[in-house]
Design a protein around this motif. Structure first.
Motif, mmCIF file in Angstrom:
data_model
loop_
_atom_site.group_PDB
_atom_site.id
_atom_site.type_symbol
_atom_site.label_atom_id
_atom_site.label_comp_id
_atom_site.label_asym_id
_atom_site.label_seq_id
_atom_site.Cartn_x
_atom_site.Cartn_y
_atom_site.Cartn_z
ATOM 1 N N MET A 1 43.154 -20.812 -33.780
ATOM 2 C CA MET A 1 43.491 -21.961 -32.953
ATOM 3 C C MET A 1 42.467 -22.116 -31.824
ATOM 4 O O MET A 1 41.893 -21.136 -31.353
ATOM 5 N N ALA A 2 42.257 -23.355 -31.396
ATOM 6 C CA ALA A 2 41.288 -23.650 -30.350
ATOM 7 C C ALA A 2 41.986 -23.823 -29.006
ATOM 8 O O ALA A 2 43.188 -24.082 -28.933
ATOM 9 N N VAL A 3 41.188 -23.709 -27.938
ATOM 10 C CA VAL A 3 41.680 -23.852 -26.572
ATOM 11 C C VAL A 3 40.907 -24.971 -25.899
ATOM 12 O O VAL A 3 39.675 -24.925 -25.843
ATOM 13 N N LEU A 4 41.626 -25.974 -25.402
ATOM 14 C CA LEU A 4 40.984 -27.057 -24.652
ATOM 15 C C LEU A 4 40.840 -26.627 -23.201
ATOM 16 O O LEU A 4 41.832 -26.327 -22.534
ATOM 17 N N VAL A 5 39.596 -26.585 -22.712
ATOM 18 C CA VAL A 5 39.314 -26.177 -21.336
ATOM 19 C C VAL A 5 38.888 -27.419 -20.568
ATOM 20 O O VAL A 5 37.788 -27.945 -20.766
ATOM 21 N N THR A 6 39.762 -27.915 -19.690
ATOM 22 C CA THR A 6 39.388 -29.057 -18.858
ATOM 23 C C THR A 6 38.595 -28.556 -17.652
ATOM 24 O O THR A 6 38.913 -27.520 -17.080
ATOM 25 N N GLY A 7 37.558 -29.297 -17.287
ATOM 26 C CA GLY A 7 36.680 -28.809 -16.219
ATOM 27 C C GLY A 7 35.847 -27.626 -16.670
ATOM 28 O O GLY A 7 35.404 -26.817 -15.852
ATOM 29 N N GLY A 8 35.580 -27.549 -17.974
ATOM 30 C CA GLY A 8 34.874 -26.387 -18.527
ATOM 31 C C GLY A 8 33.396 -26.341 -18.221
ATOM 32 O O GLY A 8 32.729 -25.355 -18.538
ATOM 33 N N ALA A 9 32.855 -27.401 -17.579
ATOM 34 C CA ALA A 9 31.456 -27.377 -17.140
ATOM 35 C C ALA A 9 31.334 -27.042 -15.662
ATOM 36 O O ALA A 9 30.228 -27.040 -15.115
ATOM 37 N N GLY A 10 32.467 -26.754 -15.021
ATOM 38 C CA GLY A 10 32.464 -26.417 -13.604
ATOM 39 C C GLY A 10 32.341 -24.926 -13.366
ATOM 40 O O GLY A 10 32.097 -24.142 -14.293
ATOM 41 N N TYR A 11 32.523 -24.540 -12.113
ATOM 42 C CA TYR A 11 32.313 -23.143 -11.711
ATOM 43 C C TYR A 11 33.220 -22.178 -12.484
ATOM 44 O O TYR A 11 32.748 -21.355 -13.292
ATOM 45 N N ILE A 12 34.523 -22.273 -12.274
ATOM 46 C CA ILE A 12 35.431 -21.329 -12.923
ATOM 47 C C ILE A 12 35.547 -21.649 -14.411
ATOM 48 O O ILE A 12 35.579 -20.744 -15.256
ATOM 49 N N GLY A 13 35.590 -22.943 -14.739
ATOM 50 C CA GLY A 13 35.739 -23.328 -16.136
ATOM 51 C C GLY A 13 34.624 -22.814 -17.022
ATOM 52 O O GLY A 13 34.869 -22.399 -18.168
ATOM 53 N N SER A 14 33.388 -22.822 -16.539
ATOM 54 C CA SER A 14 32.274 -22.340 -17.360
ATOM 55 C C SER A 14 32.386 -20.842 -17.607
ATOM 56 O O SER A 14 32.026 -20.356 -18.694
ATOM 57 N N HIS A 15 32.900 -20.105 -16.635
ATOM 58 C CA HIS A 15 33.149 -18.677 -16.859
ATOM 59 C C HIS A 15 34.272 -18.481 -17.873
ATOM 60 O O HIS A 15 34.240 -17.528 -18.666
ATOM 61 N N MET A 16 35.263 -19.362 -17.849
ATOM 62 C CA MET A 16 36.352 -19.277 -18.817
ATOM 63 C C MET A 16 35.838 -19.482 -20.236
ATOM 64 O O MET A 16 36.242 -18.779 -21.169
ATOM 65 N N VAL A 17 34.954 -20.449 -20.398
ATOM 66 C CA VAL A 17 34.379 -20.708 -21.717
ATOM 67 C C VAL A 17 33.648 -19.470 -22.231
ATOM 68 O O VAL A 17 33.800 -19.068 -23.396
ATOM 69 N N LEU A 18 32.875 -18.825 -21.362
ATOM 70 C CA LEU A 18 32.167 -17.608 -21.761
ATOM 71 C C LEU A 18 33.139 -16.496 -22.144
ATOM 72 O O LEU A 18 32.928 -15.787 -23.135
ATOM 73 N N ALA A 19 34.211 -16.354 -21.378
ATOM 74 C CA ALA A 19 35.195 -15.308 -21.673
ATOM 75 C C ALA A 19 35.887 -15.563 -23.007
ATOM 76 O O ALA A 19 36.154 -14.618 -23.772
ATOM 77 N N LEU A 20 36.186 -16.819 -23.302
ATOM 78 C CA LEU A 20 36.800 -17.149 -24.595
ATOM 79 C C LEU A 20 35.836 -16.830 -25.736
ATOM 80 O O LEU A 20 36.230 -16.239 -26.757
ATOM 81 N N LEU A 21 34.574 -17.209 -25.588
ATOM 82 C CA LEU A 21 33.590 -16.900 -26.616
ATOM 83 C C LEU A 21 33.435 -15.395 -26.792
ATOM 84 O O LEU A 21 33.381 -14.890 -27.923
ATOM 85 N N ASP A 22 33.373 -14.681 -25.673
ATOM 86 C CA ASP A 22 33.209 -13.228 -25.736
ATOM 87 C C ASP A 22 34.369 -12.557 -26.465
ATOM 88 O O ASP A 22 34.199 -11.490 -27.065
ATOM 89 N N SER A 23 35.558 -13.172 -26.404
ATOM 90 C CA SER A 23 36.737 -12.594 -27.052
ATOM 91 C C SER A 23 36.960 -13.149 -28.461
ATOM 92 O O SER A 23 38.003 -12.915 -29.066
ATOM 93 N N GLY A 24 35.973 -13.893 -28.971
ATOM 94 C CA GLY A 24 36.042 -14.371 -30.340
ATOM 95 C C GLY A 24 36.890 -15.608 -30.539
ATOM 96 O O GLY A 24 37.297 -15.905 -31.675
ATOM 97 N N GLN A 25 37.143 -16.365 -29.463
ATOM 98 C CA GLN A 25 37.980 -17.554 -29.563
ATOM 99 C C GLN A 25 37.134 -18.822 -29.524
ATOM 100 O O GLN A 25 35.929 -18.785 -29.262
ATOM 101 N N GLU A 26 37.802 -19.957 -29.788
ATOM 102 C CA GLU A 26 37.104 -21.236 -29.887
ATOM 103 C C GLU A 26 37.474 -22.141 -28.717
ATOM 104 O O GLU A 26 38.527 -22.777 -28.727
ATOM 105 N N PRO A 27 36.615 -22.241 -27.697
ATOM 106 C CA PRO A 27 36.871 -23.188 -26.612
ATOM 107 C C PRO A 27 36.359 -24.579 -26.956
ATOM 108 O O PRO A 27 35.326 -24.725 -27.610
ATOM 109 N N ILE A 28 37.099 -25.585 -26.518
ATOM 110 C CA ILE A 28 36.675 -26.985 -26.582
ATOM 111 C C ILE A 28 36.650 -27.471 -25.138
ATOM 112 O O ILE A 28 37.630 -27.288 -24.407
ATOM 113 N N VAL A 29 35.567 -28.087 -24.700
ATOM 114 C CA VAL A 29 35.409 -28.444 -23.291
ATOM 115 C C VAL A 29 35.544 -29.953 -23.090
ATOM 116 O O VAL A 29 34.936 -30.739 -23.812
ATOM 117 N N LEU A 30 36.349 -30.317 -22.089
ATOM 118 C CA LEU A 30 36.445 -31.693 -21.608
ATOM 119 C C LEU A 30 36.096 -31.695 -20.130
ATOM 120 O O LEU A 30 36.715 -30.977 -19.339
#
Length: 328
Positions: A1-30
């Motif tokens: 399953m994928a995770v929609l990350v709103t604000g994923g290009a911002g400060y905390i959101g971009s770190h969240m995207v990296l953490a999801l990728l590092d844990s083998g998950q699929e982030p989708i950024v809006l």
């Protein structure tokens, strides 16, 4: 399953995207890129430029991806600005959040993790503050976030939508591997501003008031490294997917540092004695606020990895150096 990350290009959101990728998950950024940066999102991540209130866009995203969770960061976050522009903050942080929650319910997204704030507590009478303390926000920023908390509580009772609300204390630092950091040019975060002064990017920094009832007269805050914060979100996601009940939890280390102490640590780490100006208090600043983190550790199993203010400052300083050298 994928995770929609709103604000994923911002400060905390971009770190969240990296953490999801590092844990083998699929982030989708809006992200509408009002404060975020397209370059902060790795190329292999599906990215949509748009607003969280664009329900048609979110419907399209949900039709293309099997999304079971939303992690919602997109918001305005500056307390003094919220006092000058309350309607702007209610629009961005509350009205648009209502549209996003509506989209989540309509698309049958089961899990919602909300980026809230310690500002919902206001001028607390005792520290550390717990989730049982009654919220009394002092600013439109804090109120706008609290209203969204209330909406999630109500919607969860009417729809199959479970949530974790994470109330952040003062987020700072940058990815230890140098992949992301606080890049906003006019950011007001104390540690970023002090690091910029240490690098000669600012002539001085301002300390807003030295007459607070604290150990040295300056405000006391609980600083949490951004990487530890996003790992609390990973823990929250696993908790919800395992059937965990709705939850509110503070995110902090449980100890505070004054503004003067932070400035001294930045000077120590950087080796630069930059100028500091004492100016009047800002409206909306409580004297001290420190997190009780018992709930996030016991309920989510969260364990901080970077509970060291010198490490927090060093990672922030390294990121500022990279920005200054135009490496990113």
């Amino acid at each position: 399953m994928a995770v929609l990350v709103t604000g994923g290009a911002g400060y905390i959101g971009s770190h969240m995207v990296l953490a999801l990728l590092d844990s083998g998950q699929e982030p989708i950024v809006l992200d509408n890129l009002s404060t975020g940066f397209r370059g902060a999102v790795p190329d292999r991540v599906d990215f949509y430029e748009g607003d969280i209130s664009d329900e048609g866009l979110i419907d399209d995203i949900c039709a293309k991806h099997s999304i079971d969770a939303i992690i919602h960061f997109a918001a305005k976050t500056v307390v003094p600005e919220s006092i000058l522009d309350p309607l702007g903050y209610y629009l961005n942080n509350t009205v648009k959040a209502r549209a996003l929650i509506d989209s989540a319910a309509r698309n049958r997204i089961c899990h919602f993790i909300f980026s809230s704030t310690a500002a919902v507590y206001g001028d607390v009478q005792t520290n550390p503050v717990t989730e049982k303390d009654i919220p009394a926000p002092m600013s439109p920023y804090g109120r706008s976030k609290l209203m969204t908390e209330w909406m999630l509580e109500d919607v969860s009772k009417a729809h199959d939508l479970n949530y974790v609300i994470l109330r952040y204390f003062n987020v700072a630092g940058a990815d230890p591997h140098g992949r992301a950091g606080q890049s906003t040019a006019n950011a007001t975060h104390l540690i970023k501003v002090a690091c910029q002064a240490a690098l000669g990017m600012r002539a001085s920094i301002d300390v807003y008031g030295t007459d607070y009832p604290t150990r040295d007269g300056t405000c006391v805050r609980d600083y949490i490294h951004v990487t530890d914060l996003v790992h609390a979100h990973l823990d929250a996601l696993a908790y919800l997917r395992a059937g965990g009940a709705n939850l509110k939890a503070n995110c902090g280390y449980g100890r505070g540092f004054s503004v003067r102490q932070v400035v001294d640590i930045v000077k120590l780490v950087s080796g630069v004695d930059f100028d500091v100006r004492i100016v009047e208090r800002r409206p909306g600043d409580p004297p001290a606020i420190i997190a009780s983190n018992e709930r996030v550790t016991s309920e989510l199993g969260w364990k901080p990895r970077h509970d060291d203010l010198q490490f927090v400052v060093q990672s922030a300083l390294s990121w500022e150096k990279r920005l200054q050298e135009h490496e990113i």
